[in-house]
Design a protein around this motif. Structure first.
Motif, mmCIF file in Angstrom:
data_model
loop_
_atom_site.group_PDB
_atom_site.id
_atom_site.type_symbol
_atom_site.label_atom_id
_atom_site.label_comp_id
_atom_site.label_asym_id
_atom_site.label_seq_id
_atom_site.Cartn_x
_atom_site.Cartn_y
_atom_site.Cartn_z
ATOM 1 N N PHE A 137 0.830 -1.205 0.000
ATOM 2 C CA PHE A 137 0.000 0.000 0.000
ATOM 3 C C PHE A 137 0.863 1.253 0.000
ATOM 4 C CE2 PHE A 137 -1.988 3.376 2.542
ATOM 5 C CZ PHE A 137 -3.182 3.581 1.843
ATOM 6 N N HIS A 138 1.852 1.308 0.891
ATOM 7 C CA HIS A 138 2.665 2.511 1.016
ATOM 8 C C HIS A 138 3.676 2.635 -0.126
ATOM 9 C CE1 HIS A 138 1.067 3.978 4.778
ATOM 10 N NE2 HIS A 138 1.088 2.750 5.240
ATOM 11 N N LEU A 139 4.108 1.508 -0.670
ATOM 12 C CA LEU A 139 4.984 1.571 -1.836
ATOM 13 C C LEU A 139 4.239 2.192 -3.014
ATOM 14 C CD1 LEU A 139 7.601 0.871 -3.343
ATOM 15 C CD2 LEU A 139 6.625 -1.406 -3.781
ATOM 16 N N ALA A 140 3.033 1.692 -3.279
ATOM 17 C CA ALA A 140 2.237 2.232 -4.385
ATOM 18 C C ALA A 140 1.832 3.679 -4.122
ATOM 19 C CB ALA A 140 0.994 1.362 -4.597
ATOM 20 N N LEU A 141 1.411 3.969 -2.884
ATOM 21 C CA LEU A 141 0.974 5.327 -2.551
ATOM 22 C C LEU A 141 2.125 6.312 -2.681
ATOM 23 C CD1 LEU A 141 -1.269 7.192 -1.516
ATOM 24 C CD2 LEU A 141 -0.590 6.595 0.810
ATOM 25 N N PHE A 151 2.008 9.320 -5.325
ATOM 26 C CA PHE A 151 1.928 10.655 -4.746
ATOM 27 C C PHE A 151 3.107 11.521 -5.190
ATOM 28 C CE2 PHE A 151 2.439 13.482 -0.875
ATOM 29 C CZ PHE A 151 1.400 14.338 -1.236
ATOM 30 N N VAL A 152 4.299 10.954 -5.209
ATOM 31 C CA VAL A 152 5.471 11.704 -5.666
ATOM 32 C C VAL A 152 5.302 12.095 -7.131
ATOM 33 C CG1 VAL A 152 7.940 11.521 -6.170
ATOM 34 C CG2 VAL A 152 7.056 10.723 -3.975
ATOM 35 N N VAL A 163 1.380 20.081 -2.248
ATOM 36 C CA VAL A 163 -0.016 20.038 -1.804
ATOM 37 C C VAL A 163 -0.365 18.616 -1.378
ATOM 38 C CG1 VAL A 163 -0.804 22.000 -3.153
ATOM 39 C CG2 VAL A 163 -0.750 19.740 -4.199
ATOM 40 N N ILE A 164 -1.272 18.513 -0.414
ATOM 41 C CA ILE A 164 -1.646 17.213 0.150
ATOM 42 C C ILE A 164 -2.859 16.607 -0.551
ATOM 43 C CG2 ILE A 164 -3.239 18.133 1.894
ATOM 44 C CD1 ILE A 164 -0.704 15.261 2.407
ATOM 45 N N LEU A 193 3.347 10.539 7.438
ATOM 46 C CA LEU A 193 4.710 11.004 7.181
ATOM 47 C C LEU A 193 4.776 11.897 5.946
ATOM 48 C CD1 LEU A 193 6.699 7.706 7.887
ATOM 49 C CD2 LEU A 193 6.573 9.749 9.333
ATOM 50 N N PHE A 194 3.846 11.684 5.014
ATOM 51 C CA PHE A 194 3.824 12.539 3.823
ATOM 52 C C PHE A 194 3.554 13.993 4.206
ATOM 53 C CE2 PHE A 194 2.687 8.416 1.798
ATOM 54 C CZ PHE A 194 3.768 8.350 0.921
#
Length: 232
Positions: free
Chosen positions: A26-30, A34-35, A45-46, A112-113
């Protein structure tokens, strides 16, 4: 009784590799998506984070909930619990809370983002707070759908497929734009549009009420399915 179910299910979930594997993917893909969005927008921006996380949660939630009641039915422990006097409501709510807490813990590192963005710019706290509240409610809804799917079958893969199908139906409920009236009606059922509202920094009571209503409805239906198994 509900607390006992929650403790037992949390112990079972976190003793399996599912939360760790799902969380890592999940966090690898996100992170990659996102980057990429930040590079395209050239702004710290979030807002892009929340639709991306929401869509990935569509896949994650069925994997966390597929065993909740289906495995109990397959192994026969569901019948034992019912014979012991465990109410369907306590069982369903306990399973849902355990899955929801697990989902929250899995995507919690996404905070963390926000720290990364804060080091690069000055993100507005409104969309950050509202967006994560929306994601928490969204996760509650998806785990409710997952528990409902798991209550109607004794097969974990089938439960995951049903939950994913239901989640996708609600996610893409707003695509009927060719028919204005139908599109307007289905727009109200779209989880994607509800989540987008939170990502914009708006805490709309109608959106919150819709998520809560959908969670209650799915748990009530799951309870009825469990009671139906008992009667059979």
């Amino acid at each position: 009784m509900t607390r006992a179910v929650i403790r037992k299910d949390l112990a079972v979930l976190w003793s399996s590799p599912i939360p760790y594997v799902v969380g890592a993917l999940f966090h690898l893909a996100l992170g990659l998506l996102f980057v990429d969005q930040l590079a395209v927008r050239r702004q710290a921006v979030i807002q892009p984070l929340f639709p991306l996380a929401g869509f990935l949660l569509l896949v994650m939630a069925p994997l966390l909930t597929m065993r909740s009641l289906a495995e109990e039915a397959r192994t026969g422990t569901l019948a034992v619990l019912q014979a012991a006097g465990v109410r369907a409501r306590a069982l369903v709510v306990g399973k849902w809370v355990a899955a929801w807490v697990t989902a929250l813990a899995v995507f919690a590192p996404a905070l963390l983002f926000v720290l990364l963005l804060a080091s690069w710019g000055d993100p507005d706290p409104g969309p950050v707070i509202a967006g994560f509240i929306g994601l928490a409610l969204f996760a509650a809804t998806l785990t409710g759908l997952g528990v409902l799917a798991s209550s109607v079958t004794s097969s974990q893969p089938v439960a995951a497929i049903i939950a994913l199908f239901l989640a996708l139906v609600f996610w893409f409920a707003d695509v009927a734009d060719d028919a204005p009236r139908a599109g307007s009606l289905l727009l109200r059922f779209s989880l994607r549009e509800r989540l987008r509202s939170f990502a914009s920094g708006v805490l709309d009571t109608s959106d919150i009420a819709w998520f809560v209503l959908l969670v209650v409805a799915t748990l009530l239906l799951a309870g009825q399915a469990i009671e139906g198994r008992k009667l059979r």
